[in-house]
Design an enzyme around this catalytic site. Structure first.
Site: not given
Ligand SMILES: *Cc1c(COP(=O)(O)O)cnc(C)c1O
Length: 422
Positions: A142, A235, A263
């Protein structure tokens, strides 16, 4: 005060599904959402007067737990000086310096308000730099709700059992090539066929549950990016600042061209960002021609929370986080002994897979017994423990958790597993 049931009844009339992010609805575990009144340390209290040991911790940002006094006072102090200026502040420079210090591959960074924007912007930059369009992503990973990345995307999409979202233009989906995680042959041939601008990966995937790379897999991605002229975009929105001081890149010994973060970066307030070498990042406006902006980017409150959080995360903190994660992992493994359940674990992250076999990819994750997971979650909630209400999300360990919380969780898990699997 209104009860969760009353608030939910009003919310569904006003907000789609009653929530502002799908997984909060708890539909996949077969119950209505819990409305939170407050959090303190490793606990949340709902509006019905129940207290839970919280293993969601806002899905990752709260590595210091809820309402950490130092974070609260840094945010209050920042707020008293003004909440947003649309002009640069000292804290942004300090935060960027802290990030650059931690990630060996990051010389410059740009802040955004969400991880979604950060991964979208990193890919725009990768496309601009390479002059190519296609992106390779992994099934079950994701990267936020970016149009082109919503294919087999893990997290809330996996929870809802949808492969992709309507409303994504064909052209956006067509430039994304989805490959199985830990499938070396598939990624080799995808890179050869696609001539991608970027390979984007969660180096330690946690949005299909925790599914670490097999030995050599990240090295292969690095090698394929180099040999094909693509950028490797890692990511680290979850893994960054969590699994090690320098994120998964330090823990696993791999370097990204572009790193996506979020985060923990905002310490519980909205902040995210992306970074890389000076050469790449200087293509971003206004020093370069790749446009990206944000009204609240580098927001002073978020920066204050993020800086306060990162400054607490020293070697001792990571050692303690490792200790707590190991204790939780051992407790869950003991509770799961002899049952068709496997526990995956990385520092700060745990998943209880309702699978008789260890999970190594998205197919393995989606083969889990989600019904049993739902029964398990409901039984845990009844016992004052709040696990992630989805088989496909990680348990987030924080420094506010303690041995007492883990013991309570262990007892609840033993009983809840019996209940869920009988
Ligand atoms: C949470 C998450 C996102 C998206 O971040 P948001 O602040 O919710 O838009 C992107 N990549 C990873 C790996 C995530 O866990």
């Amino acid at each position: 005060m209104a009860s969760s049931a009353e608030l939910y009844a009003r919310a569904v009339e006003l907000i789609p599904g009653g929530v502002n992010s799908p997984v909060r609805a708890m539909g996949s575990i077969g119950r209505d959402p819990i409305f939170i009144e407050r959090g303190q340390g490793c606990h949340v209290h709902d509006v019905d007067g129940n207290r839970y040991v919280d293993w969601v911790c806002s899905w990752g940002p709260l590595i210091l737990g809820h309402a950490d006094p130092e974070v609260v006072s840094a945010v209050s102090e920042a707020a008293s000086r003004g909440t947003s200026f649309g002009a640069p502040t000292e804290g942004e420079v300090e935060l960027a310096a802290e990030v650059v210090d931690r990630f060996a591959s990051v010389e410059m960074m740009r802040m955004t308000s969400s991880g979604t924007e950060a991964s979208m912007s990193a890919l725009r930059l990768a496309r601009a730099v390479t002059g190519r369009e296609r992106i390779i992503k992994f099934a079950g990973a994701y990267h936020g709700h970016v149009d082109g990345l919503l294919a087999e995307a893990g997290s809330g999409l996996a929870t809802a059992g949808v492969p992709a979202s309507p409303g994504v233009p064909e052209s956006a989906a067509a430039s994304t090539v989805v490959v199985g995680w830990n499938d070396a042959e598939a990624v080799r041939s995808a890179v050869a066929d696609a001539r991608p601008a970027a390979i984007i990966a969660e180096p330690l995937p946690a949005n299909m549950g925790v599914v670490p790379p097999e030995p050599g897999f990240l090295e292969l991605l690095r090698e394929l990016a180099d040999s094909s002229g693509a950028l490797l975009v890692l990511d680290e929105v979850i893994s960054g600042f969590r699994v090690a001081w320098g994120g998964a890149q330090e823990a696993l010994g791999v370097a990204a061209d572009l790193t996506v973060m979020g985060k923990i970066l905002g310490g519980g307030l909205p902040a995210a960002g992306y970074g890389g070498s000076r050469e790449l990042m200087e293509r971003v406006a206004p020093s370069g021609d790749v446009y990206q902006a944000g009204t609240l980017s580098g927001n002073p409150l978020a920066v204050a929370a993020g800086l306060t959080t990162l400054r607490r995360l020293d070697a001792a903190a990571y050692a303690r986080l490792g200790e707590l994660t190991d204790a939780l992992t051992d407790a869950l493994r003991e509770a799961a002994e002899g049952k068709p359940v496997k526990v995956a674990s990385q520092r700060g992250l745990v998943t209880l897979f309702f699978s008789p076999e260890p999970v190594r990819d998205f197919a393995g994750a989606t083969a889990c017994d989600a019904g049993a997971y739902g029964r398990f979650c409901r039984a845990m909630l009844d016992r004052g423990v709040y696990p992630p209400p989805s088989q496909f999300e990680a348990w987030f360990v924080s420094l506010a958790h303690d041995e007492e919380a883990i013991e309570l969780t262990a007892r609840a898990a033993a009983e809840s597993l019996e209940e869920a699997l009988s």
